[in-house]
Design a protein around this motif. Structure first.
Motif: not given
Lengths: 105, 179
Positions: A67-70, B51-55, A79-83
């Motif tokens: 999910v996060q690397v690929q 602690r859990t962070e989800r999308l 990714d930008k919004l999350l950061q």
């Protein structure tokens, strides 16, 4: 069980969720019972945290990579919004219980 | 800023509700939630707090004017952070929108706390706020652009009409003197 945001990660997501849920269902009630003193709580927490990493660490790593690397997160511009959201509001510390909350013990 | 809040109880003990919260989706009443991904999770080896962070990915039709104005799409993503504290029997879930977050924020907080007689109290508050600073800077930018365009056009208008007047009267003078 719900889908992953990227369909190719869904099988890994489901496997990870199952792993967490089965660990969590064994964790929660004893954790409540084992929280009478900080020492007992710490001993139980340490044991269960290690057990969780041992049981679910490998599938977590695969799922996270998918999910996060690929790309998946990047593709949708998340990714930008999350950061940005993490910088604005890290939410790393637990939110304290309400003062009016009936104490559990 | 707009506020929303509600509270009610579930007829299930706290531990059952908290185990159940990881199974909340999918459900037939909330088909707008289409994906959930855990992006971070820690189990504190001292406090036992998870602690859990989800999308969460949601699909919800927005009014056409919102889509046109903000360039939004059907897909909206929400960041959710939860803390499960077995010692205090306190669960908090905080959610903030990622999509359209440059224009407005929806900040939601949920708590699950135990009640006597094996019930669980659910409380939910939300604050919805447009980013006024951004609106203001956008409005300022628009005004500046309009003023510049106006000044430019006024200047060109003067030059243009000067030419028109000169040509008109030079022509008339020529016509007059040659007749």
């Amino acid at each position: 069980m719900s889908q992953s945001l990227s369909s190719e990660c869904t099988p890994l997501k489901k496997e990870y969720d199952s792993c967490f849920n089965s660990w969590f269902e064994g964790y929660l009630e004893p954790a409540v019972a084992n929280s009478k003193s900080p020492e007992v709580r710490a001993a139980y927490s340490k044991q269960k945290a290690d057990e969780f990493n041992l049981k679910c660490g490998k599938i977590w790593e695969q799922y996270r990579t998918c999910v996060q690397v690929q790309q998946a997160v990047k593709e949708k511009g998340l990714d930008k919004l999350l950061q940005q959201a993490r910088e604005e509001n890290p939410l790393v510390d637990p939110i304290p219980p309400l003062p009016t909350q009936p104490s559990s013990k | 800023m707009h506020f929303f809040s509600q509270s009610f109880h579930y007829d299930h003990p706290w531990t059952h509700v908290v185990i159940g919260m990881w199974h909340k989706y999918p459900n037939s009443k909330c088909t707008h939630v289409v994906s959930i991904d855990t992006i971070d999770r820690t189990v504190d080896p001292v406090t036992g707090i998870i602690r859990t962070e989800r999308l969460m990915g949601c699909k919800q039709k927005a009014p056409i004017w919102i889509v046109k104005l903000f360039g939004g799409s059907e897909d909206a993503f929400v960041r959710e952070i939860s803390f499960v504290d077995p010692a205090t029997q306190n669960v908090t879930i905080t959610s903030v929108n990622l999509s359209l977050s440059q224009f407005a924020t929806c900040y939601e907080q949920i708590r699950y706390t135990p009640l006597p007689s094996h019930q669980t109290l659910f409380t939910q508050t939300a604050e919805i706020q447009a980013r006024m600073a951004l609106w203001r800077s956008a409005a300022d930018g628009l005004e500046k652009w309009l003023v510049q365009r106006f000044e430019q056009n006024a200047h060109l208008g003067k030059l243009g009409f000067t030419d028109v007047l000169r040509n008109l009267w030079e022509e008339r003078h020529r016509a007059h003197s040659s007749s």
